[in-house]
Scaffold this motif. Structure first.
Motif, PDB file in Angstrom:
ATOM      1  N   LYS A 287       1.239  -1.608   0.168  1.00 51.29           N
ATOM      2  CA  LYS A 287       0.122  -0.017  -0.020  1.00 51.29           C
ATOM      3  C   LYS A 287       0.817   1.202   0.079  1.00 51.29           C
ATOM      4  N   THR A 288       2.092   0.906   0.625  1.00 48.38           N
ATOM      5  CA  THR A 288       2.827   2.423   1.025  1.00 48.38           C
ATOM      6  C   THR A 288       4.334   2.480  -0.650  1.00 48.38           C
ATOM      7  N   THR A 289       3.915   1.933  -1.171  1.00 49.42           N
ATOM      8  CA  THR A 289       4.418   1.428  -2.380  1.00 49.42           C
ATOM      9  C   THR A 289       3.787   2.262  -3.604  1.00 49.42           C
ATOM     10  N   ASN A 290       2.122   1.887  -3.856  1.00 50.87           N
ATOM     11  CA  ASN A 290       1.265   1.987  -4.498  1.00 50.87           C
ATOM     12  C   ASN A 290       0.980   3.850  -4.418  1.00 50.87           C
ATOM     13  N   VAL A 291       0.583   4.049  -2.577  1.00 53.11           N
ATOM     14  CA  VAL A 291       0.685   5.855  -2.076  1.00 53.11           C
ATOM     15  C   VAL A 291       1.619   6.548  -3.131  1.00 53.11           C
ATOM     16  N   LEU A 292       3.431   5.968  -2.940  1.00 54.84           N
ATOM     17  CA  LEU A 292       4.279   6.802  -3.871  1.00 54.84           C
ATOM     18  C   LEU A 292       4.593   6.782  -5.270  1.00 54.84           C
ATOM     19  N   ILE A 293       3.640   5.782  -5.348  1.00 53.28           N
ATOM     20  CA  ILE A 293       3.153   5.994  -7.202  1.00 53.28           C
ATOM     21  C   ILE A 293       2.537   6.324  -6.851  1.00 53.28           C
ATOM     22  N   TYR A 294       1.200   6.577  -6.715  1.00 48.62           N
ATOM     23  CA  TYR A 294       0.247   7.386  -7.097  1.00 48.62           C
ATOM     24  C   TYR A 294       1.075   9.297  -7.153  1.00 48.62           C
ATOM     25  N   PHE A 295       1.713   9.897  -5.958  1.00 50.58           N
ATOM     26  CA  PHE A 295       2.105  10.950  -6.328  1.00 50.58           C
ATOM     27  C   PHE A 295       3.185  11.038  -7.662  1.00 50.58           C
ATOM     28  N   LEU A 296       3.885  10.033  -7.256  1.00 52.98           N
ATOM     29  CA  LEU A 296       4.698  10.103  -9.064  1.00 52.98           C
ATOM     30  C   LEU A 296       4.172  11.483  -9.772  1.00 52.98           C
ATOM     31  N   PRO A 297       3.511  11.408 -10.324  1.00 57.60           N
ATOM     32  CA  PRO A 297       2.979  12.559 -11.428  1.00 57.60           C
ATOM     33  C   PRO A 297       3.910  14.002 -10.862  1.00 57.60           C
ATOM     34  N   LEU A 298       2.540  14.599  -9.810  1.00 57.88           N
ATOM     35  CA  LEU A 298       3.106  15.329  -8.709  1.00 57.88           C
ATOM     36  C   LEU A 298       4.295  15.639  -8.617  1.00 57.88           C
ATOM     37  N   VAL A 299       5.199  14.304  -8.336  1.00 60.01           N
ATOM     38  CA  VAL A 299       7.134  14.992  -7.956  1.00 60.01           C
ATOM     39  C   VAL A 299       7.410  15.053  -9.187  1.00 60.01           C
ATOM     40  N   ILE A 300       7.183  14.906 -10.310  1.00 61.23           N
ATOM     41  CA  ILE A 300       7.746  15.186 -11.881  1.00 61.23           C
ATOM     42  C   ILE A 300       7.984  16.416 -11.622  1.00 61.23           C
ATOM     43  N   SER A 301       7.157  16.700 -11.034  1.00 64.73           N
ATOM     44  CA  SER A 301       6.728  18.858 -11.552  1.00 64.73           C
ATOM     45  C   SER A 301       7.329  18.919 -10.867  1.00 64.73           C
ATOM     46  N   PHE A 302       8.557  18.798  -9.693  1.00 68.09           N
ATOM     47  CA  PHE A 302       9.447  19.184  -8.863  1.00 68.09           C
ATOM     48  C   PHE A 302      10.757  18.782  -9.024  1.00 68.09           C
ATOM     49  N   ASN A 303      12.326  19.333  -9.127  1.00 68.14           N
ATOM     50  CA  ASN A 303      13.437  18.785  -8.973  1.00 68.14           C
ATOM     51  C   ASN A 303      13.871  17.954  -7.702  1.00 68.14           C
ATOM     52  N   CYS A 304      12.767  16.769  -7.305  1.00 66.78           N
ATOM     53  CA  CYS A 304      13.238  16.127  -6.412  1.00 66.78           C
ATOM     54  C   CYS A 304      12.911  14.705  -7.392  1.00 66.78           C
ATOM     55  N   LEU A 305      12.882  14.382  -7.979  1.00 70.71           N
ATOM     56  CA  LEU A 305      12.459  12.675  -8.561  1.00 70.71           C
ATOM     57  C   LEU A 305      13.052  11.378  -8.739  1.00 70.71           C
ATOM     58  N   GLU A 306      14.918  12.151  -8.331  1.00 72.71           N
ATOM     59  CA  GLU A 306      15.704  11.416  -7.935  1.00 72.71           C
ATOM     60  C   GLU A 306      15.351  10.543  -6.860  1.00 72.71           C
ATOM     61  N   PRO A 307      15.816  11.687  -5.469  1.00 75.62           N
ATOM     62  CA  PRO A 307      15.534  10.848  -4.339  1.00 75.62           C
ATOM     63  C   PRO A 307      14.090  10.398  -4.534  1.00 75.62           C
ATOM     64  N   TYR A 308      13.606  10.905  -4.701  1.00 74.45           N
ATOM     65  CA  TYR A 308      11.585  10.021  -5.099  1.00 74.45           C
ATOM     66  C   TYR A 308      11.864   8.675  -5.291  1.00 74.45           C
ATOM     67  N   ALA A 309      12.297   9.164  -6.365  1.00 81.50           N
ATOM     68  CA  ALA A 309      12.519   7.838  -6.999  1.00 81.50           C
ATOM     69  C   ALA A 309      13.273   6.632  -6.106  1.00 81.50           C
ATOM     70  N   TRP A 310      13.794   7.108  -5.407  1.00 79.54           N
ATOM     71  CA  TRP A 310      15.124   5.694  -4.969  1.00 79.54           C
ATOM     72  C   TRP A 310      14.469   5.306  -3.374  1.00 79.54           C
ATOM     73  N   ILE A 311      13.512   6.612  -3.227  1.00 83.37           N
ATOM     74  CA  ILE A 311      12.499   6.028  -1.483  1.00 83.37           C
ATOM     75  C   ILE A 311      12.209   4.910  -2.163  1.00 83.37           C
ATOM     76  N   LEU A 312      11.133   5.577  -3.536  1.00 82.92           N
ATOM     77  CA  LEU A 312       9.589   4.210  -4.220  1.00 82.92           C
ATOM     78  C   LEU A 312      10.568   3.286  -4.208  1.00 82.92           C
ATOM     79  N   LEU A 313      12.025   3.045  -5.270  1.00 84.92           N
ATOM     80  CA  LEU A 313      12.462   1.540  -5.568  1.00 84.92           C
ATOM     81  C   LEU A 313      12.946   0.639  -4.358  1.00 84.92           C
ATOM     82  N   GLY A 314      13.071   1.596  -3.028  1.00 82.92           N
ATOM     83  CA  GLY A 314      13.510   1.151  -1.483  1.00 82.92           C
ATOM     84  C   GLY A 314      12.337   0.326  -1.325  1.00 82.92           C
ATOM     85  N   VAL A 315      11.512   0.814  -0.783  1.00 84.14           N
ATOM     86  CA  VAL A 315      10.483   0.762  -0.517  1.00 84.14           C
ATOM     87  C   VAL A 315       9.373  -0.823  -1.317  1.00 84.14           C
ATOM     88  N   SER A 316       9.520  -0.245  -2.189  1.00 86.69           N
ATOM     89  CA  SER A 316       8.939  -1.248  -3.644  1.00 86.69           C
ATOM     90  C   SER A 316       9.775  -3.144  -3.480  1.00 86.69           C
TER      91      SER A 316
END
Length: 188
Positions: A140-169
């Motif tokens: 469920k946490t992975t799904n929530v992180l994926i869910y917010f991915l389109p919003l995060v793309i708009s900010f300059n923190c996509l790579e750190p966010y991707a690492w967090i998402l990958l770790g949880v996933s």
């Protein structure tokens, strides 16, 4: 006439098995939203409106099923199918932007997670003769992180966010793999 009789028969069978419930209708709205998203311009206002409505259905369908005492195996499987469809539509729409923004080494980790998931689903299908998808907190946490991915793309923190998402996933995939290996039945 024959078609009408067939439709009536199918309708009566569906109603008898109680497939048409409020939670299942809410879940099905996510499927409809996923299909609509495929025809919208990514990151547009209409995209985000449909996206958030569809995502909201994922938040409330299980809650409604429990509150209305209409939890069912069919509803759980419908939820998994709608989740897969929703996130597939999302991937189709935002993947070009992600490919542009994320470095290759992150995609290697994505591939590892996908391979683990394919192994989990294959093993679960062989062991239980059906799709096994655990609704664990990490999934469920992975799904929530994926869910917010389109919003995060708009900010300059996509790579750190991707690492967090990958770790949880990755941890979620390992947890699910262990559960699929050791669970005796599908009520997990």
């Amino acid at each position: 006439m024959f078609v009408n009789l067939c439709l009536i028969k199918v309708y009566n069978q569906v109603m008898k098995k109680e497939y048409i419930t409020i939670p299942n209708i809410v879940t099905s709205l996510r499927l409809l939203g996923a299909l609509i998203i495929l025809f919208l311009k990514p990151f547009s206002l209409s995209f985000f409106i449909i996206y958030f409505i569809a995502g909201f259905t994922d938040c409330i369908d299980g809650f409604l099923a429990r509150k209305l005492n209409s939890v069912s195996e069919f509803g759980s499987k419908l939820d998994s199918v709608c989740d897969l469809t929703f996130y597939s539509a999302l991937a189709i729409k935002i993947m070009p932007r992600l490919l542009e923004l994320l470095p290759n080494y992150i995609w290697y980790f994505v591939l590892v997670v996908v391979i683990i998931r394919v192994i989990i689903y294959s093993f679960g299908a062989l062991k239980h003769k059906q799709l096994v998808s655990n609704h664990t907190y990490l999934n469920k946490t992975t799904n929530v992180l994926i869910y917010f991915l389109p919003l995060v793309i708009s900010f300059n923190c996509l790579e750190p966010y991707a690492w967090i998402l990958l770790g949880v996933s990755m941890v979620a995939a390992i947890e699910e793999f262990v559960k699929v290996i050791f669970q005796k039945d599908l009520n997990c």
